[in-house]
Each structure stands twice: as structure tokens, then as C-alpha cells.
Design a protein around this motif. Structure first.
Motif, PDB file in Angstrom:
ATOM      1  N   GLU A   1     -49.657 105.072  73.180  1.00  0.00           N
ATOM      2  CA  GLU A   1     -48.556 106.029  73.242  1.00  0.00           C
ATOM      3  C   GLU A   1     -48.993 107.388  73.777  1.00  0.00           C
ATOM      4  OE1 GLU A   1     -44.854 107.577  70.504  1.00  0.00           O
ATOM      5  OE2 GLU A   1     -46.237 106.097  69.704  1.00  0.00           O
ATOM      6  N   ILE A   2     -50.150 107.867  73.345  1.00  0.00           N
ATOM      7  CA  ILE A   2     -50.594 109.206  73.739  1.00  0.00           C
ATOM      8  C   ILE A   2     -51.151 109.215  75.162  1.00  0.00           C
ATOM      9  CG2 ILE A   2     -52.133 111.125  73.191  1.00  0.00           C
ATOM     10  CD1 ILE A   2     -49.889 110.691  71.138  1.00  0.00           C
ATOM     11  N   GLY A   3     -52.056 108.326  75.457  1.00  0.00           N
ATOM     12  CA  GLY A   3     -52.703 108.339  76.764  1.00  0.00           C
ATOM     13  C   GLY A   3     -51.821 107.854  77.891  1.00  0.00           C
ATOM     14  N   CYS A   4     -51.007 106.855  77.640  1.00  0.00           N
ATOM     15  CA  CYS A   4     -50.204 106.261  78.710  1.00  0.00           C
ATOM     16  C   CYS A   4     -48.777 106.814  78.738  1.00  0.00           C
ATOM     17  CB  CYS A   4     -50.160 104.742  78.562  1.00  0.00           C
ATOM     18  SG  CYS A   4     -51.762 103.942  78.709  1.00  0.00           S
ATOM     19  N   ALA A   5     -48.038 106.559  77.663  1.00  0.00           N
ATOM     20  CA  ALA A   5     -46.620 106.932  77.639  1.00  0.00           C
ATOM     21  C   ALA A   5     -46.432 108.438  77.825  1.00  0.00           C
ATOM     22  CB  ALA A   5     -45.980 106.465  76.340  1.00  0.00           C
ATOM     23  N   LYS A   6     -47.199 109.240  77.132  1.00  0.00           N
ATOM     24  CA  LYS A   6     -47.052 110.698  77.238  1.00  0.00           C
ATOM     25  C   LYS A   6     -47.470 111.204  78.613  1.00  0.00           C
ATOM     26  CE  LYS A   6     -45.444 111.436  73.156  1.00  0.00           C
ATOM     27  NZ  LYS A   6     -44.030 111.682  72.995  1.00  0.00           N
ATOM     28  N   THR A   7     -48.480 110.586  79.207  1.00  0.00           N
ATOM     29  CA  THR A   7     -48.910 110.973  80.552  1.00  0.00           C
ATOM     30  C   THR A   7     -47.816 110.665  81.569  1.00  0.00           C
ATOM     31  OG1 THR A   7     -51.237 110.634  80.021  1.00  0.00           O
ATOM     32  CG2 THR A   7     -50.632 110.577  82.358  1.00  0.00           C
ATOM     33  N   ILE A   8     -47.244 109.472  81.491  1.00  0.00           N
ATOM     34  CA  ILE A   8     -46.170 109.101  82.419  1.00  0.00           C
ATOM     35  C   ILE A   8     -44.975 110.024  82.241  1.00  0.00           C
ATOM     36  CG2 ILE A   8     -44.514 107.289  83.016  1.00  0.00           C
ATOM     37  CD1 ILE A   8     -46.711 105.246  82.195  1.00  0.00           C
ATOM     38  N   GLN A   9     -44.600 110.281  80.988  1.00  0.00           N
ATOM     39  CA  GLN A   9     -43.464 111.167  80.716  1.00  0.00           C
ATOM     40  C   GLN A   9     -43.719 112.566  81.262  1.00  0.00           C
ATOM     41  OE1 GLN A   9     -41.512 110.876  76.864  1.00  0.00           O
ATOM     42  NE2 GLN A   9     -41.575 113.101  76.690  1.00  0.00           N
ATOM     43  N   SER A  10     -44.908 113.081  81.057  1.00  0.00           N
ATOM     44  CA  SER A  10     -45.255 114.419  81.524  1.00  0.00           C
ATOM     45  C   SER A  10     -45.188 114.499  83.049  1.00  0.00           C
ATOM     46  CB  SER A  10     -46.653 114.795  81.040  1.00  0.00           C
ATOM     47  OG  SER A  10     -47.063 116.013  81.595  1.00  0.00           O
ATOM     48  N   LYS A  11     -45.752 113.511  83.724  1.00  0.00           N
ATOM     49  CA  LYS A  11     -45.755 113.519  85.191  1.00  0.00           C
ATOM     50  C   LYS A  11     -44.340 113.355  85.745  1.00  0.00           C
ATOM     51  CE  LYS A  11     -50.519 112.060  85.829  1.00  0.00           C
ATOM     52  NZ  LYS A  11     -51.055 113.176  86.561  1.00  0.00           N
ATOM     53  N   LEU A  12     -43.547 112.481  85.130  1.00  0.00           N
ATOM     54  CA  LEU A  12     -42.154 112.320  85.573  1.00  0.00           C
ATOM     55  C   LEU A  12     -41.361 113.606  85.390  1.00  0.00           C
ATOM     56  CD1 LEU A  12     -41.204 108.767  84.274  1.00  0.00           C
ATOM     57  CD2 LEU A  12     -41.029 109.560  86.634  1.00  0.00           C
ATOM     58  N   SER A  13     -41.570 114.282  84.273  1.00  0.00           N
ATOM     59  CA  SER A  13     -40.835 115.516  83.987  1.00  0.00           C
ATOM     60  C   SER A  13     -41.117 116.602  85.014  1.00  0.00           C
ATOM     61  CB  SER A  13     -41.177 116.031  82.590  1.00  0.00           C
ATOM     62  OG  SER A  13     -40.753 115.106  81.620  1.00  0.00           O
ATOM     63  N   LYS A  14     -42.291 116.574  85.623  1.00  0.00           N
ATOM     64  CA  LYS A  14     -42.674 117.580  86.609  1.00  0.00           C
ATOM     65  C   LYS A  14     -42.270 117.201  88.035  1.00  0.00           C
ATOM     66  CE  LYS A  14     -46.553 119.052  83.783  1.00  0.00           C
ATOM     67  NZ  LYS A  14     -47.992 118.997  83.602  1.00  0.00           N
ATOM     68  N   LYS A  15     -41.841 115.965  88.236  1.00  0.00           N
ATOM     69  CA  LYS A  15     -41.469 115.511  89.584  1.00  0.00           C
ATOM     70  C   LYS A  15     -40.172 116.184  90.032  1.00  0.00           C
ATOM     71  CE  LYS A  15     -40.540 111.396  92.394  1.00  0.00           C
ATOM     72  NZ  LYS A  15     -40.387 112.246  93.518  1.00  0.00           N
TER      73      LYS A  15
ATOM     74  N   ALA B   1     -41.763 104.020  92.737  1.00  0.00           N
ATOM     75  CA  ALA B   1     -43.018 104.196  93.487  1.00  0.00           C
ATOM     76  C   ALA B   1     -43.884 105.273  92.848  1.00  0.00           C
ATOM     77  CB  ALA B   1     -42.708 104.557  94.936  1.00  0.00           C
ATOM     78  N   PHE B   2     -43.262 106.325  92.328  1.00  0.00           N
ATOM     79  CA  PHE B   2     -44.003 107.407  91.681  1.00  0.00           C
ATOM     80  C   PHE B   2     -44.737 106.890  90.444  1.00  0.00           C
ATOM     81  CE2 PHE B   2     -44.330 110.992  88.723  1.00  0.00           C
ATOM     82  CZ  PHE B   2     -44.992 111.912  89.507  1.00  0.00           C
ATOM     83  N   VAL B   3     -44.036 106.140  89.586  1.00  0.00           N
ATOM     84  CA  VAL B   3     -44.659 105.596  88.369  1.00  0.00           C
ATOM     85  C   VAL B   3     -45.769 104.621  88.751  1.00  0.00           C
ATOM     86  CG1 VAL B   3     -44.287 104.173  86.310  1.00  0.00           C
ATOM     87  CG2 VAL B   3     -42.634 105.955  86.907  1.00  0.00           C
TER      88      VAL B   3
END
Length: 114
Positions: A51-65, A96-98
Motif C-alpha cells: 500500500e505505501i510503496g506502490c499504491a501511494k506512489t501511483i496515487q501521488s504521481k497521478l495527482s501531479k499529472k 500509458a502513464f500508469v
């Protein structure tokens, strides 16, 4: 004394003009936000192991896109709910971003069936 009055008058007029320009530009920005073509997509994401390393990283990167208005990644369901501006990005771009996060080797995103 007359020169001081003229300088003060010029300064007041200058500040008034600058203040009006700032007010008009903020009105334009508000209009642009209203014109956003909001859409929602749910993506299935495979390859998340924590949850921390994967899900939160993906969420953080998507939020900044650019174009993403809100992103919520739910680790236990292996999904991402993304609200986005269709004028700036698309479902295909988001997938494609994910897929490209972490060098493109870890995650695989597909659109969830409705």
C-alpha cells in the motif's frame, strides 16, 4: 510642493491600473476552471505489492499529472479512481502513464469494465 502632488497623483493612478489588471486575470482563470470537461475512469492495476510503496506512489504521481483533477488508488481492490479534464488528457494517456511508472516494468493498467 506642486511636483509632489503630481507624483502622488501619478502613483495613485498607476496602482489603480495595476490592481485592475490583477483582478481581470483572476476572473479569466476562474472561467477556465469551469470550462473543464470532467470525466471519470476506473483502472485495474496489477503489479502492486504494497500500500505505501506502490499504491501511494501511483496515487501521488497521478495527482501531479497535468489534467488529473483527483486520483484515489485503492490497494486492496487493485484499482485507481481518476477524475480528469478530458481537454488535457485521456483515458488512453492515463493508462500509458500508469504503465510507465517505475520504468514500465512493474505495473499494468487496464480500464475496468462497467
Amino acid at each position: 510642493m506642486r511636483v509632489q502632488k503630481i507624483l502622488v497623483a501619478v502613483a495613485v493612478v498607476g496602482f489603480t491600473l495595476v490592481g485592475c489588471k490583477t483582478e481581470n486575470s483572476s476572473t479569466t482563470e476562474k472561467t477556465a476552471v469551469v470550462a473543464a470537461k470532467q470525466q471519470m475512469v476506473t483502472l485495474n492495476i496489477s503489479g502492486m505489492t504494497c500500500e505505501i510503496g506502490c499504491a501511494k506512489t501511483i496515487q501521488s504521481k497521478l495527482s501531479k499529472k497535468e489534467g488529473v483533477l483527483e486520483a484515489k488508488v485503492i490497494f486492496k481492490d487493485s484499482i485507481a479512481n481518476i477524475q480528469f479534464d478530458a481537454n488535457k488528457t485521456s483515458k488512453k494517456d492515463l493508462i500509458a502513464f500508469v504503465n510507465g511508472i517505475a520504468g514500465g516494468d512493474l505495473y499494468k493498467a487496464t480500464e475496468a469494465s462497467k
